[in-house]
Scaffold this active site. Structure first.
Site, PDB file in Angstrom:
ATOM      1  N   TYR A  41       0.835  -1.196   0.000  1.00  0.00           N
ATOM      2  CA  TYR A  41       0.000   0.000   0.000  1.00  0.00           C
ATOM      3  C   TYR A  41       0.871   1.248   0.000  1.00  0.00           C
ATOM      4  CZ  TYR A  41       0.866   0.952   4.975  1.00  0.00           C
ATOM      5  OH  TYR A  41       1.457   1.256   6.174  1.00  0.00           O
ATOM      6  N   HIS A 110      -0.744 -20.996  -0.630  1.00  0.00           N
ATOM      7  CA  HIS A 110       0.331 -20.081  -0.289  1.00  0.00           C
ATOM      8  C   HIS A 110       1.142 -19.661  -1.519  1.00  0.00           C
ATOM      9  CE1 HIS A 110      -0.698 -21.401   3.742  1.00  0.00           C
ATOM     10  NE2 HIS A 110       0.132 -20.498   4.251  1.00  0.00           N
ATOM     11  N   LYS A 155       6.432  -1.818   2.092  1.00  0.00           N
ATOM     12  CA  LYS A 155       5.218  -1.228   2.679  1.00  0.00           C
ATOM     13  C   LYS A 155       4.064  -2.205   2.489  1.00  0.00           C
ATOM     14  CE  LYS A 155       3.081   3.348   3.202  1.00  0.00           C
ATOM     15  NZ  LYS A 155       3.474   3.534   4.594  1.00  0.00           N
ATOM     16  N   GLU A 187      12.221   2.138  14.273  1.00  0.00           N
ATOM     17  CA  GLU A 187      11.251   3.179  13.905  1.00  0.00           C
ATOM     18  C   GLU A 187      10.122   3.133  14.914  1.00  0.00           C
ATOM     19  OE1 GLU A 187       9.550   2.347  10.050  1.00  0.00           O
ATOM     20  OE2 GLU A 187       9.656   0.199  10.353  1.00  0.00           O
ATOM     21  N   LEU A 211      10.945   0.907   7.471  1.00  0.00           N
ATOM     22  CA  LEU A 211      10.395   1.499   6.255  1.00  0.00           C
ATOM     23  C   LEU A 211      10.917   2.922   6.131  1.00  0.00           C
ATOM     24  CD1 LEU A 211       8.350   1.278   3.853  1.00  0.00           C
ATOM     25  CD2 LEU A 211       6.701   2.377   5.387  1.00  0.00           C
TER      26      LEU A 211
END
Length: 291
Positions: A41, A110, A155, A187, A211
């Site tokens: 996303y 999977h 992401k 983060e 990220l």
């Protein structure tokens, strides 16, 4: 102020080639995003109907798609056209555009399915501006071990680790959870983290454990213009706990100061000069760099 459910339901979204009301949008329960979290996303801020740092956001979207083996169903220019069309179809001047691409609909297995078209979903929501009162007070944060997977640079929509970390801050009356792995800062649950010591800004080095937010490259530009020294390097937990200032950045937080961590004040317990200068410079960048 966050958007009400009613305002979101009344908004227009995009799904697999069609613009439609969000309240009528439907995705198969066999979509691999629903079954496996198999997708990526992006969130793009919009100010005054102008998209901010769009090329950087779309480049990261394409990197994330490539990293999990999904061929982008659109070229960068086509993505930008869709974003602008979605902005035009929705009411707020300031928006957040959410883009989600999954591997598509297939029987549950999977392994990657063959010959399946990716699912492309986009929606707009009003930009959740932080009030100036809250900015002037700064944010309280807590710390927690970083227990997420080691490919946090993607992401991914598989955000359970981030969800659990964020919920931990909610349960402790804090605004964000700052994550520590093996004694070093990575983060936060939904933010990049920066610290100031002796007037110098430091952030963890770029790697797969975190990220890289679009604001990372932006802050490189802003610090250079302000004459603030910026270092990307391993940041030890002890440095975090004796920092003069701690900052969070994200698409919705922009640049905001952390004034308490684990119940103890950061510096004087108020936003510091570096954070204030960077926030002001960010506002000017929004004016000059939005398209």
């Amino acid at each position: 102020m966050s958007a009400s459910p009613l305002s979101l339901e009344a908004s227009e979204c995009y799904l697999n080639g069609t613009f439609q009301p969000l309240s009528q949008c439907q995705v198969s329960v066999l979509d691999r995003g629903f079954i496996f979290g198999d997708g990526v996303y992006e969130v793009i801020p919009v100010y005054g109907r102008r998209v901010f740092r769009a090329q950087d956001h779309l480049a990261r979207l394409l990197r994330s798609l490539s990293a999990i083996g999904i061929k982008s169903p659109r070229q960068a220019a086509d993505w930008l056209s869709l974003v602008r069309e979605l902005v035009a179809r929705n009411t707020p001047d300031d928006q957040c555009i959410y883009i989600q691409v999954t591997r598509g609909v297939a029987k549950r297995d999977h392994a990657f399915p063959q010959g399946v078209e990716p699912t492309v979903f986009m929606m707009s929501s009003p930009f959740p501006h932080l009030s100036m009162e809250r900015r002037s007070q700064g944010m309280a944060c807590i710390t927690a071990p970083d227990l997420r997977w080691r490919n946090a640079h993607i992401k991914s929509i598989s955000l359970l680790g981030n969800v659990l970390a964020r919920q931990l801050s909610v349960e402790n009356d804090a605004s964000e959870t700052i994550l520590i792995r093996d004694g070093f800062l990575t983060e936060a649950s939904a933010s990049n983290v920066w610290l100031v010591r002796n007037g110098r800004l430091a952030a963890p080095q770029r790697d797969h454990d975190k990220l890289e937010g679009i604001r990372v490259s932006l802050l490189e530009e802003l610090t250079a213009a302000l004459g603030v020294v910026l270092e990307f390097r391993p940041v030890a937990e002890w440095e975090l706990r004796c920092a003069d200032e701690i900052l969070l950045t994200s698409a919705t937080k922009e640049v905001v100061s952390v004034t308490a961590i684990d119940g103890k004040s950061v510096g004087a317990g108020l936003p510091g000069p570096v954070g204030i200068s960077l926030y002001q410079a960010y506002q000017e960048a929004k004016r000059l760099q939005s398209h």
